[in-house]
Design a protein around this motif. Structure first.
Motif, PDB file in Angstrom:
ATOM      1  N   GLU A  18      -2.480  29.819   8.743  1.00 32.04           N
ATOM      2  CA  GLU A  18      -1.309  30.309   8.005  1.00 32.04           C
ATOM      3  C   GLU A  18      -0.706  31.536   8.676  1.00 32.04           C
ATOM      4  N   HIS A  19      -0.104  31.341   9.827  1.00 30.65           N
ATOM      5  CA  HIS A  19       0.652  32.413  10.465  1.00 30.65           C
ATOM      6  C   HIS A  19       1.816  31.723  11.121  1.00 30.65           C
ATOM      7  N   TYR A  20       3.030  32.248  10.913  1.00 27.46           N
ATOM      8  CA  TYR A  20       4.203  31.469  11.281  1.00 27.46           C
ATOM      9  C   TYR A  20       4.838  31.873  12.588  1.00 27.46           C
ATOM     10  N   THR A  59       3.175  32.326  15.886  1.00 23.07           N
ATOM     11  CA  THR A  59       2.167  32.371  16.950  1.00 23.07           C
ATOM     12  C   THR A  59       2.784  31.953  18.282  1.00 23.07           C
ATOM     13  N   PHE A  60       2.241  32.480  19.390  1.00 21.38           N
ATOM     14  CA  PHE A  60       2.631  31.856  20.650  1.00 21.38           C
ATOM     15  C   PHE A  60       1.507  30.941  21.117  1.00 21.38           C
ATOM     16  N   PRO A  61       1.838  29.912  21.928  1.00 18.66           N
ATOM     17  CA  PRO A  61       0.820  28.934  22.308  1.00 18.66           C
ATOM     18  C   PRO A  61      -0.224  29.531  23.249  1.00 18.66           C
ATOM     19  N   ILE A  83      -4.750  44.758  17.758  1.00 22.01           N
ATOM     20  CA  ILE A  83      -4.294  45.596  16.630  1.00 22.01           C
ATOM     21  C   ILE A  83      -3.415  44.711  15.752  1.00 22.01           C
ATOM     22  N   GLU A  84      -3.606  44.804  14.451  1.00 22.17           N
ATOM     23  CA  GLU A  84      -2.792  44.002  13.514  1.00 22.17           C
ATOM     24  C   GLU A  84      -2.720  44.764  12.190  1.00 22.17           C
ATOM     25  N   LEU A  85      -1.502  44.747  11.626  1.00 20.90           N
ATOM     26  CA  LEU A  85      -1.233  45.494  10.405  1.00 20.90           C
ATOM     27  C   LEU A  85      -1.810  44.812   9.166  1.00 20.90           C
ATOM     28  N   GLY A 122      -1.292  39.247  15.440  1.00 15.83           N
ATOM     29  CA  GLY A 122      -0.974  38.046  14.661  1.00 15.83           C
ATOM     30  C   GLY A 122      -2.220  37.222  14.402  1.00 15.83           C
ATOM     31  N   SER A 123      -2.165  35.945  14.811  1.00 18.17           N
ATOM     32  CA  SER A 123      -3.271  35.029  14.519  1.00 18.17           C
ATOM     33  C   SER A 123      -4.401  35.126  15.548  1.00 18.17           C
ATOM     34  N   GLY A 124      -4.252  35.981  16.548  1.00 22.33           N
ATOM     35  CA  GLY A 124      -5.369  36.200  17.479  1.00 22.33           C
ATOM     36  C   GLY A 124      -5.326  35.373  18.748  1.00 22.33           C
ATOM     37  N   THR A 125      -4.156  34.828  19.109  1.00 24.21           N
ATOM     38  CA  THR A 125      -4.075  33.977  20.300  1.00 24.21           C
ATOM     39  C   THR A 125      -4.562  34.722  21.549  1.00 24.21           C
ATOM     40  N   THR A 126      -4.078  35.942  21.747  1.00 22.40           N
ATOM     41  CA  THR A 126      -4.442  36.679  22.967  1.00 22.40           C
ATOM     42  C   THR A 126      -5.951  36.900  23.035  1.00 22.40           C
ATOM     43  N   ASP A 143      -1.351  50.241  11.739  1.00 21.89           N
ATOM     44  CA  ASP A 143      -0.044  50.284  12.373  1.00 21.89           C
ATOM     45  C   ASP A 143      -0.256  50.546  13.872  1.00 21.89           C
ATOM     46  N   ALA A 144       0.215  49.618  14.692  1.00 22.84           N
ATOM     47  CA  ALA A 144      -0.008  49.739  16.142  1.00 22.84           C
ATOM     48  C   ALA A 144       0.479  51.089  16.657  1.00 22.84           C
ATOM     49  N   ARG A 145       1.540  51.638  16.037  1.00 24.17           N
ATOM     50  CA  ARG A 145       2.110  52.897  16.518  1.00 24.17           C
ATOM     51  C   ARG A 145       1.163  54.064  16.313  1.00 24.17           C
TER      52      ARG A 145
HETATM   53  C1  LIG Z   1       5.175  37.717  16.221  1.00 25.57           C
HETATM   54  S1  LIG Z   1       3.685  38.048  15.394  1.00 25.57           S
HETATM   55  C2  LIG Z   1       2.479  37.962  16.694  1.00 25.57           C
HETATM   56  C3  LIG Z   1       1.943  36.576  16.873  1.00 25.57           C
HETATM   57  C4  LIG Z   1       0.853  36.445  17.906  1.00 25.57           C
HETATM   58  N1  LIG Z   1       1.378  36.543  19.250  1.00 25.57           N
HETATM   59  C5  LIG Z   1       0.122  35.111  17.711  1.00 25.57           C
HETATM   60  O1  LIG Z   1       0.079  34.297  18.655  1.00 25.57           O
HETATM   61  O2  LIG Z   1      -0.369  34.873  16.606  1.00 25.57           O
HETATM   62  C6  LIG Z   1       3.781  39.755  15.091  1.00 25.57           C
HETATM   63  C7  LIG Z   1       2.634  40.354  14.327  1.00 25.57           C
HETATM   64  O3  LIG Z   1       2.802  41.769  14.291  1.00 25.57           O
HETATM   65  C8  LIG Z   1       2.282  42.248  13.043  1.00 25.57           C
HETATM   66  N2  LIG Z   1       2.881  43.582  12.795  1.00 25.57           N
HETATM   67  C9  LIG Z   1       4.076  43.888  12.237  1.00 25.57           C
HETATM   68  N3  LIG Z   1       4.271  45.217  12.239  1.00 25.57           N
HETATM   69  C10 LIG Z   1       3.160  45.770  12.787  1.00 25.57           C
HETATM   70  C11 LIG Z   1       2.762  47.107  13.059  1.00 25.57           C
HETATM   71  N4  LIG Z   1       3.530  48.145  12.747  1.00 25.57           N
HETATM   72  N5  LIG Z   1       1.544  47.302  13.660  1.00 25.57           N
HETATM   73  C12 LIG Z   1       0.740  46.245  13.972  1.00 25.57           C
HETATM   74  N6  LIG Z   1       1.063  44.963  13.725  1.00 25.57           N
HETATM   75  C13 LIG Z   1       2.268  44.723  13.147  1.00 25.57           C
HETATM   76  C14 LIG Z   1       2.683  41.184  12.049  1.00 25.57           C
HETATM   77  O4  LIG Z   1       1.856  41.221  10.898  1.00 25.57           O
HETATM   78  C15 LIG Z   1       2.511  39.896  12.873  1.00 25.57           C
HETATM   79  O5  LIG Z   1       1.252  39.319  12.659  1.00 25.57           O
END
Ligand SMILES: C[S@@+](CC[C@H](N)C(=O)[O-])C[C@H]1O[C@@H](n2cnc3c(N)ncnc32)[C@H](O)[C@@H]1O
Length: 302
Positions: free
Chosen positions: A233-235, A237-239, A281-283, A263-267, A9-11
């Motif tokens: 398979e991630h819905y 993503t940003f470009p 960080i990703e949940l 998310g899918s690791g773009t950054t 959890d990012a928090r």
């Molecule tokens: C909008 S997507 C990010 C997409 C990313 N910018 C990309 O290009 O793939 C948001 C992501 O935040 C993750 N997420 C949701 N709640 C979270 C949390 N509490 N801590 C960390 N990641 C979380 C989701 O699993 C999801 O992959």
């Protein structure tokens, strides 16, 4: 922590990062009520009201302030949600979905407990968030409109199709690291732009009489960047082009770039491409695997 993807959890994970250790934060938090990320109980975006969601984001970005360097910059990509219900099933702006091919769950989690917002209205989440960030001491330097020319056609009959999202650029202080980016002039007009004494090229910076196709200007606040179809398979993503702009203007080689909702690791992928260090960080564990694959792809490309 550097050049690693951290599951959690990012928090909470952010508390492990050192003070003043990150130059640039680029992130797209889960939007309110739009997606279910693998049914994870700690996911952000499923708060009961938009106000609860924004409060949660504000608390989180206060934590980001501690880890961001004094001359650091934060970019946050957010989109809005239409408020209301559709026989209790929710009301989703399909045309505002991020992925070109939208295979998302389509499930809505909204409860619409806050009756102060009328059904069918835009909730105003990006704007409410921006104002609250300012109230919490962030300096909002830009509201950027990310205009997507390839959104899915929409069947809505009583409003226009949404083809943009918002990106906010915040700094902690008045002076911060920022490299101005230049783009080609889009106008066909060969006369000098209003109020200017001429035009400059990114290379020389010297003023000269404007000539068609040789004109450059500062990048503007409407970014036309198409959604990038991905095989993964991630819905949401940003470009890569979007991350590239933010990384090039907000950091130098060797700097640390953090994406707390990776998310899918773009950054991370773009950071590595431009010789920056990253912290992700990703949940959801499954997405961490995707992120690793995408970074590997980069090494195969080079
Ligand atoms: C909008 S997507 C990010 C997409 C990313 N910018 C990309 O290009 O793939 C948001 C992501 O935040 C993750 N997420 C949701 N709640 C979270 C949390 N509490 N801590 C960390 N990641 C979380 C989701 O699993 C999801 O992959």
């Amino acid at each position: 922590m550097i050049n690693r993807l951290h599951e959690g959890d990012a928090r909470e994970v952010i508390d492990q990062l050192e003070d003043n250790s990150v130059q640039l934060i680029i992130t797209s938090p889960p939007y309110w009520g739009l997606r279910d990320y693998e049914n994870h109980p700690n996911q952000l975006g499923q708060e009961e009201t938009p106000h609860d969601y924004i409060d949660e984001l504000i608390l989180f970005f206060e934590k980001c302030k501690r880890v961001l360097k004094d001359d650091g910059v934060l970019f946050v990509n957010l989109a809005d949600t239409y408020y209301g219900s559709n026989n209790g099933k929710g009301y989703q702006p399909k045309d505002n979905d991020k992925q070109v091919s939208n295979k998302g769950s389509g499930k809505s989690f909204l409860t619409y407990k806050d009756k102060s917002i009328r059904r069918k209205s835009l909730t105003g989440i990006p704007q409410r968030f921006m104002v609250k960030m300012i109230d919490h001491g962030w300096i909002c330097r830009n509201e950027i409109i990310w205009k997507k020319n390839n959104v899915m056609p929409s069947a809505v009959k009583d409003r226009f199709t949404v083809e943009h999202e918002n990106i906010y650029m915040f700094s902690k202080n008045e002076y911060y690291k920022f490299h101005q980016l230049k783009e080609k002039m889009k106008t066909k007009d060969t006369s000098n732009p209003r109020g200017s004494k001429g035009c400059s090229t990114p290379q020389s910076g010297r003023r000269h009489k404007c000539k068609q196709n040789k004109l450059y200007r500062n990048v503007r606040s409407v970014w036309e960047v198409n959604q990038q179809p991905l095989r993964i398979e991630h819905y949401a993503t940003f470009p890569e082009k979007l991350a590239t702009r933010m990384i090039l203007c907000g950091s130098d080689e060797g700097d640390v770039v953090l994406d707390p909702f990776m998310g899918s690791g773009t950054t991370a992928k773009v950071a590595v491409r431009y010789n920056r260090n990253f912290i992700g960080i990703e949940l959801v564990r499954r997405y961490i695997e995707l992120e690793m694959e995408r970074i590997d792809e980069l090494f195969k490309e080079t």
